[in-house]
Design a protein around this motif. Structure first.
Motif, mmCIF file in Angstrom:
data_model
loop_
_atom_site.group_PDB
_atom_site.id
_atom_site.type_symbol
_atom_site.label_atom_id
_atom_site.label_comp_id
_atom_site.label_asym_id
_atom_site.label_seq_id
_atom_site.Cartn_x
_atom_site.Cartn_y
_atom_site.Cartn_z
ATOM 1 N N GLU A 1 37.265 6.086 11.271
ATOM 2 C CA GLU A 1 38.202 7.030 10.650
ATOM 3 C C GLU A 1 39.599 6.433 10.582
ATOM 4 N N VAL B 1 43.172 8.749 4.792
ATOM 5 C CA VAL B 1 42.059 8.485 3.858
ATOM 6 C C VAL B 1 40.723 9.010 4.303
ATOM 7 N N ALA B 2 40.443 8.902 5.605
ATOM 8 C CA ALA B 2 39.119 9.281 6.101
ATOM 9 C C ALA B 2 39.309 9.942 7.453
ATOM 10 N N LYS B 3 39.622 11.251 7.431
ATOM 11 C CA LYS B 3 39.948 11.930 8.680
ATOM 12 C C LYS B 3 38.953 13.030 9.013
ATOM 13 N N LYS C 1 33.435 2.087 3.435
ATOM 14 C CA LYS C 1 33.898 2.681 2.177
ATOM 15 C C LYS C 1 33.060 3.932 1.919
ATOM 16 N N TYR C 2 33.587 5.068 2.376
ATOM 17 C CA TYR C 2 32.881 6.345 2.227
ATOM 18 C C TYR C 2 33.070 6.880 0.807
ATOM 19 N N MET D 1 35.941 9.638 0.753
ATOM 20 C CA MET D 1 37.327 9.328 1.165
ATOM 21 C C MET D 1 38.347 9.918 0.202
ATOM 22 N N GLN D 2 39.576 10.093 0.700
ATOM 23 C CA GLN D 2 40.685 10.535 -0.147
ATOM 24 C C GLN D 2 41.260 9.312 -0.867
ATOM 25 N N PHE E 1 37.737 -2.144 3.195
ATOM 26 C CA PHE E 1 36.676 -1.126 3.137
ATOM 27 C C PHE E 1 35.354 -1.827 2.834
ATOM 28 N N TYR F 1 31.266 12.296 6.516
ATOM 29 C CA TYR F 1 31.530 11.139 7.375
ATOM 30 C C TYR F 1 30.443 10.968 8.426
#
Ligand code: ADP
Length: 460
Positions: free
Chosen positions: A18, A22-24, A52-53, A56-57, A96, A111
Motif C-alpha cells: 500500500e 494511490v493505493a490505500k 500495479k493494482y 489504484m487511484q 509498479f 487490494y
C-alpha cells in the motif's frame, strides 16, 4: 543523527502492498508515503515498489509510463514476465509491477481479501526483488513492510510456523532480516508476550534487533490550516473555523441540533474485530444516552460485520443525533476529523494507530483504550502520575463496556462543565508535533547502523 546530510545519503527502497494516496486501505499506506517523504527530505534517495493494482487511484500518479524492459521472475518453478511502470507519487519515485500471469494477481478490483492473497504477494515479493536485482541499482536498505513483502527475505522451507506446521512468512522475515521494526514501543513489548500470537519466542530470541518506533502522520496532508477538503480552514488560534466545520458537517449529514455546542463524537475505522466492535457499538448508544451526537465512518471487509452495522445504521435512520456512514471516503474523513469534538478508539490491540494523532491535530480529543501505540500517544487528562504537559486525552484499560462508559462520562463532564479547560486541551492537542521528523531520524539511525554492520561483515 546530525551528520546525516547528502554526503552520507542512503539509497532506500520500500517494498509494500500500500501507499497513500494511490493505493490505500489503512495505516500502512500512510506510513509508506509519510516515512518515504521524510527520509527524502533528510537527503536520502528513496524509491517505492508497489503492485500495479487495477483499482489504484491513477489520478494520484504523475508521469505514469511503462518501461521498455520486461522483468522475468520465478513463480512455482516457472518464469513469468512483468511489465514495470514508473511514476511519481507525492514527489516519490514509484515502480509498479504488473505481472503477466494467467491468475491476474492484481486485477481483482480490490487490494486484499482474495482467496489467493498468499500467492499474490509471494509472487509480488519475488518480482520486486528481481526488479531491484536486474536494474543493477546499488541499494543500501531494502525496507519490507508487513507480511505481504516478507517473502523478499526468505525461502518457504525456512518459514515453518511454530504452532501450525505451516509456512509463516512473518517469522521468516523476523529471522532473516538485519533489523525488525514495529510501529510503537508498547506494541514491541506486547508482542514479546501474549500479543505475539505464537511468535513471541521468535521475537524474544531476536529482541536485540527488534525495535518499536512510533509512527508519525503526514502533517502536509493532515493540516487543518491548509486542508482543501474542509469547508473552512482553521488553526489552534482560530477555533471559530472548527465550529464552522462542525456546523457544515451537521447540515451535510442531517445531524440536526438546537445547540451548536452539543458534543460531536466521531470514529473513523476499518470495522474489524481488532478495533473493538462491541465497544464501538456501545460508544454509539452511550453517546446518545449522554446527549451527544455520534458519527461513524467505517467499512468492513467482512460481510456479516458490514451487515451488522447496517442494522445499527437503520435503527438510527430517523434519529437526529447518530449517523453511520458505512463506506471508505477520504474526503469525508477530513471533514469528520475537523468537525468532531471527541474521537473514540476502543481497539482490542493497536500496533500504532494513526487516527488518534490525526484527531488531535484537528482538535478532536481522543478517547482510547490503553493498548499498543495508543499508550505511547494518548495520556489521560486526570492521571496524576503523568506530567501535566503530556496529558492530552482520555484513556481506559478494560475491554468491557463499563470502563468505556465511565471514560466517556469523564470527557463529557469536562466538555460541558469546564469549557475553558476543554478549549485549552483542544489547543494543546493541535500543537503536538506528530510529524515524521523524529521517527524518520530514528529509522535513519537504524539504517546507518545496519549499513555499518554489513560493511563490517563484508570486510572480515
Ligand atoms: P489501520 O492501519 O489498522 O487501518 P490506522 O489508525 O493505523 O489503522 O490507520 C487508519 C487510516 O485509514 C487513517 O488514515 C484513517 O483516517 C483511514 N480510514 C479508516 N477507515 C476509513 C474510512 N472508512 N474512510 C476514510 N478513511 C478511513
Amino acid at each position: 543523527s546530525g551528520n546525516s546530510q547528502c554526503s552520507s545519503g542512503l539509497h532506500i527502497v520500500h517494498i509494500a502492498a500500500e501507499m497513500a494516496p494511490v493505493a490505500k486501505v489503512g495505516g500502512l499506506a500512510d506510513v509508506v508515503a509519510g516515512l518515504g517523504k521524510a527520509l527524502q527530505t533528510k537527503g536520502h534517495l528513496v524509491e517505492i515498489v508497489l503492485p500495479k493494482y487495477d483499482c489504484m487511484q491513477l489520478d494520484q500518479i504523475t508521469n505514469l509510463k511503462v518501461l521498455d524492459v520486461v522483468i522475468q521472475s520465478y513463480f512455482d518453478g516457472n518464469l513469468f514476465s512483468n511489465n514495470v511502470w514508473t511514476g511519481t507519487v507525492e514527489g516519490l519515485p514509484v515502480y509498479f509491477i504488473e505481472p503477466q500471469h494467467p491468475s491476474k494477481f492484481f486485477w481483482r478490483a480490490q487490494y486484499y481479501g482474495e482467496h489467493d492473497d498468499f500467492k499474490r504477494y509471494s509472487y509480488f515479493s519475488r518480482a520486486a526483488l528481481e526488479l531491484l536485482y536486474q536494474s543493477g541499482k546499488k541499494i543500501d536498505i531494502i525496507h519490507c513492510h508487513d507480511w505481504q513483502t516478507a517473502f523478499v527475505l526468505d525461502r518457504p522451507d525456512r518459514m515453518q510456523d511454530n504452532a501450525h506446521g505451516r509456512i509463516n512468512v512473518a517469522k521468516g522475515g523476523i529471522v532473516y532480516s538485519n533489523i525488525v521494526t514495529t510501529v510503537s514501543p508498547t506494541y514491541a513489548l506486547e508482542v514479546r508476550s501474549e500479543g505475539g500470537r505464537g511468535l513471541q519466542d521468535t521475537l524474544k530470541m531476536h529482541s536485540r534487533k527488534f525495535v518499536g518506533i512510533l509512527n508519525g502522520i503526514d502533517t502536509g496532508t493532515w493540516n487543518p490550516s491548509t486542508d482543501r477538503f474542509l469547508a473552512v480552514q482553521y488553526s489552534a488560534t482560530d477555533l471559530q473555523g472548527k465550529a464552522a466545520n462542525k456546523a457544515f458537517l451537521r447540515k451535510q449529514l442531517g445531524l440536526y441540533s438546537e445547540d451548536a455546542s452539543q458534543p460531536l463524537v466521531a470514529c473513523i475505522t476499518r470495522l474489524v474485530p481488532q478495533k473493538g466492535l462491541h465497544l464501538i457499538r456501545h460508544a454509539i448508544y452511550k453517546t446518545a444516552e449522554l446527549g451527544g451526537q455520534f458519527v461513524l465512518l467505517g467499512s468492513s471487509p467482512v460481510p456479516h460485520i458490514q451487515r451488522e452495522f447496517e442494522g445499527v445504521a437503520d435503527q438510527f435512520q430517523k434519529n437526529n443525533n447518530i449517523r453511520l456512514i458505512l463506506k471508505y471516503d477520504e474526503a469525508l474523513s477530513h471533514c469528520i476529523y475537523a468537525a468532531s469534538d471527541m474521537f473514540i478508539i476502543p481497539s482490542m490491540f493497536e500496533p500504532c494507530g494513526l487516527t488518534q494523532m490525526i484527531a488531535m491535530r484537528y482538535g478532536s480529543v481522543p478517547i482510547v483504550r490503553q493498548t499498543g501505540g495508543l499508550c505511547d500517544s494518548v495520556f489521560d487528562f486526570d492521571d496524576e502520575t503523568i506530567p501535566v504537559e503530556l496529558r492530552n486525552g482520555f484513556t481506559f484499560a478494560r475491554t468491557d463496556e463499563q470502563d468505556l462508559s465511565s471514560c466517556l462520562e469523564r470527557a463529557f463532564s469536562y466538555y460541558s462543565r469546564k469549557p475553558m479547560v476543554w478549549k485549552q486541551l483542544v489547543q494543546k492537542d493541535m500543537q503536538i508535533d506528530f510529524s515524521w521528523d523524529s521517527p524518520a531520524s530514528q529509522y535513519e539511525n537504524l539504517y546507518q547502523s545496519a549499513v555499518a554492520q554489513a560493511r563490517g561483515a563484508a570486510q572480515t
